[in-house]
Design a protein around this motif. Structure first.
Motif, PDB file in Angstrom:
ATOM      1  N   ASP A  35       0.833  -1.204   0.000  1.00  0.00           N
ATOM      2  CA  ASP A  35       0.000   0.000   0.000  1.00  0.00           C
ATOM      3  C   ASP A  35       0.864   1.249   0.000  1.00  0.00           C
ATOM      4  O   ASP A  35       0.488   2.276  -0.554  1.00  0.00           O
ATOM      5  N   ALA A  36       2.031   1.167   0.633  1.00  0.00           N
ATOM      6  CA  ALA A  36       2.959   2.295   0.666  1.00  0.00           C
ATOM      7  C   ALA A  36       4.356   1.761   0.938  1.00  0.00           C
ATOM      8  O   ALA A  36       4.509   0.704   1.540  1.00  0.00           O
ATOM      9  N   ASN A 125      -4.643   4.800  -5.462  1.00  0.00           N
ATOM     10  CA  ASN A 125      -5.581   3.696  -5.708  1.00  0.00           C
ATOM     11  C   ASN A 125      -4.890   2.411  -6.156  1.00  0.00           C
ATOM     12  O   ASN A 125      -5.550   1.392  -6.338  1.00  0.00           O
ATOM     13  N   THR A 126      -3.573   2.462  -6.360  1.00  0.00           N
ATOM     14  CA  THR A 126      -2.853   1.308  -6.871  1.00  0.00           C
ATOM     15  C   THR A 126      -1.697   0.962  -5.945  1.00  0.00           C
ATOM     16  O   THR A 126      -0.841   1.817  -5.696  1.00  0.00           O
ATOM     17  N   PRO A 127      -1.625  -0.244  -5.421  1.00  0.00           N
ATOM     18  CA  PRO A 127      -0.487  -0.622  -4.582  1.00  0.00           C
ATOM     19  C   PRO A 127       0.818  -0.532  -5.373  1.00  0.00           C
ATOM     20  O   PRO A 127       0.838  -0.719  -6.588  1.00  0.00           O
ATOM     21  N   TRP A 128       1.911  -0.246  -4.656  1.00  0.00           N
ATOM     22  CA  TRP A 128       3.214  -0.090  -5.283  1.00  0.00           C
ATOM     23  C   TRP A 128       3.878  -1.455  -5.455  1.00  0.00           C
ATOM     24  O   TRP A 128       3.937  -2.254  -4.535  1.00  0.00           O
TER      25      TRP A 128
END
Length: 144
Positions: A35-36, A125-128
């Protein structure tokens, strides 16, 4: 026939530069996609060990597919450069697909060097970091 995909999810080791002012200079583990990812003013390194799948022929070609990796500067496989780009080009968010030269070893190490501020470039909105090994199906490949 469809490709055989192996997702390199986790655990990945995240290391900060030795010169980093970050309080968390020690290595930490992270799962991808995430997520981050932590922020730092200097580049960070994400690394993961993985084995060559037993059911895949030693001579079978392989590709590395990376999606949602803004801030990616370089990729090394077993210490050898696989991909590099300058920091100004690292802002791109396009997926990357690379042919892996030669055969995978029985044990491998993949390392990503990422801008320390890559988290700011990611879409909320998009996981890394989606990282996948792609083995094209061949007549000699077993179906999974």
């Amino acid at each position: 026939m469809p490709d055989h995909l192996i997702r390199l999810r986790g655990p990945w080791e995240l290391r900060f530069s030795a010169d980093s002012p970050s309080d968390a200079r020690h290595a930490t583990r992270i799962g991808l996609p995430a997520d981050a990812i932590p922020e730092d003013p200097l580049p960070i390194t994400l690394s993961r060990r993985f084995g060559r799948p037993i059911r895949v022929s030693r001579t079978q070609p392989c590709r590395l597919r990376c999606a949602s990796v803004p801030g990616l500067l370089a990729i090394r496989l077993n210490g050898d450069p696989l991909f590099e780009r300058p920091p100004e080009a690292a802002l791109a968010t396009d997926p990357i697909e690379l042919a892996i030269p030669g055969a995978l070893r029985d044990r491998n190490l993949i390392e990503f060097t990422v801008l320390g501020l890559a988290a700011r470039l990611a879409s909320p909105n998009t996981p890394w970091g989606s990282v996948v090994l792609v083995f094209p199906e061949t007549d000699e490949s077993p179906s999974c």
